[in-house]
Scaffold this motif. Sequence first.
Motif, short mmCIF file in Angstrom:
data_model
loop_
_atom_site.label_atom_id
_atom_site.label_comp_id
_atom_site.label_asym_id
_atom_site.label_seq_id
_atom_site.Cartn_x
_atom_site.Cartn_y
_atom_site.Cartn_z
N LYS A 63 0.87 -1.19 0.00
CA LYS A 63 0.00 0.00 0.00
C LYS A 63 0.89 1.23 0.00
CE LYS A 63 -1.86 -1.69 3.77
NZ LYS A 63 -1.54 -3.12 3.66
N VAL A 64 0.50 2.27 -0.73
CA VAL A 64 1.35 3.46 -0.80
C VAL A 64 0.53 4.74 -0.89
CG1 VAL A 64 1.58 3.23 -3.32
CG2 VAL A 64 3.26 4.58 -2.04
N ALA A 65 0.97 5.74 -0.13
CA ALA A 65 0.40 7.09 -0.19
C ALA A 65 1.53 8.06 -0.52
CB ALA A 65 -0.24 7.47 1.14
N ILE A 66 1.21 9.08 -1.30
CA ILE A 66 2.21 10.08 -1.70
C ILE A 66 1.78 11.44 -1.18
CG2 ILE A 66 3.43 11.15 -3.63
CD1 ILE A 66 2.55 8.71 -5.34
N LEU A 67 2.58 12.01 -0.26
CA LEU A 67 2.33 13.37 0.22
C LEU A 67 3.12 14.31 -0.66
CD1 LEU A 67 1.06 15.32 2.21
CD2 LEU A 67 2.99 14.93 3.75
N ASP A 68 2.41 15.11 -1.45
CA ASP A 68 3.01 15.85 -2.55
C ASP A 68 2.80 17.35 -2.38
OD1 ASP A 68 4.06 16.54 -5.00
OD2 ASP A 68 2.42 15.72 -6.18
N GLU A 69 3.83 18.14 -2.67
CA GLU A 69 3.72 19.59 -2.59
C GLU A 69 3.29 20.21 -3.91
OE1 GLU A 69 6.92 21.78 -0.88
OE2 GLU A 69 7.33 20.27 0.66
N SER A 70 3.25 19.41 -4.97
CA SER A 70 2.90 19.95 -6.27
C SER A 70 1.41 19.76 -6.56
CB SER A 70 3.76 19.32 -7.37
OG SER A 70 3.61 17.92 -7.38
N THR A 71 0.99 20.21 -7.72
CA THR A 71 -0.42 20.19 -8.08
C THR A 71 -0.88 18.81 -8.56
OG1 THR A 71 0.28 21.04 -10.24
CG2 THR A 71 -0.57 22.63 -8.66
N ASN A 72 -2.20 18.66 -8.63
CA ASN A 72 -2.78 17.38 -9.02
C ASN A 72 -2.39 16.99 -10.45
OD1 ASN A 72 -4.78 15.17 -8.58
ND2 ASN A 72 -5.81 16.20 -10.27
N SER A 73 -2.36 17.97 -11.34
CA SER A 73 -2.04 17.70 -12.75
C SER A 73 -0.58 18.00 -13.05
CB SER A 73 -2.92 18.55 -13.68
OG SER A 73 -4.29 18.25 -13.48
N GLY A 74 0.13 17.00 -13.58
CA GLY A 74 1.50 17.22 -14.05
C GLY A 74 2.54 17.39 -12.98
N GLY A 75 2.22 17.10 -11.75
CA GLY A 75 3.17 17.29 -10.66
C GLY A 75 4.00 16.05 -10.36
N VAL A 76 4.75 16.12 -9.26
CA VAL A 76 5.61 15.03 -8.84
C VAL A 76 4.79 13.78 -8.54
CG1 VAL A 76 7.22 14.23 -7.07
CG2 VAL A 76 7.37 16.58 -7.92
N GLY A 77 3.71 13.95 -7.77
CA GLY A 77 2.89 12.80 -7.39
C GLY A 77 2.28 12.10 -8.58
#
Length: 205
Positions: A133-147
């Motif tokens: 199972k994996v969750a990604i805590l991301d500082e970038s936007t939903n579209s085109g970001g790191v996550g």
Amino acid sequence: ISAMAYIMGIPGLKIGAAASPDAAYGMTKSMIRDNGPCFLFLPVKMMKETKGHAAVGECMPINKCKLVHKASDDAVAGGRAVTVLTYLHGLKECQSVLPEIQAEGLDIDLIELRSLKPLDMETIRDSLARTHKVAILDESTNSGGVGATVSALIHEQCFDLLDAPVKRLCMDDAPVPYASSMEVAVVKRGSDVVKAVFDFMLKKI
């Protein structure tokens, strides 16, 4: 709007993110010695708050993640562990809620994404082989970001290891408000990680 979402698409660029002074020092030295173009993200506020020792002359790899916290074997065996991927400010957020997660008998493999491009899929795959199972805590936007990129690579290369879809905790496709009180509603925090871990256990994901 997140700078990461802009820079991730630049071909041939190696992108790193350092959440501590020693990582920033070691990765900068490696990037200087690299033959290709590199870009390093640094959270200035965190650098001022963090105190520590940086080994002078020591280079750190610019293509590896760091396993900051490994879930206990007991939690893994019981299916109560989740892999959490994050970087920059997200690392501090995850570390702050770790005791809360463990208090419920759960645990996480906390991985700092020091290399955003190329992505260290080997470390991520090894963790998913344990937790599934994996969750990604991301500082970038939903579209085109790191996550978005990380999630796509996980689904492409580690799909057989997943017991549930990847959970992305990222910003909406909107500018970050200047007012800090409004920023809280846009940027994901440690509390969102706690909810994601609980949702995995309750099979809501």
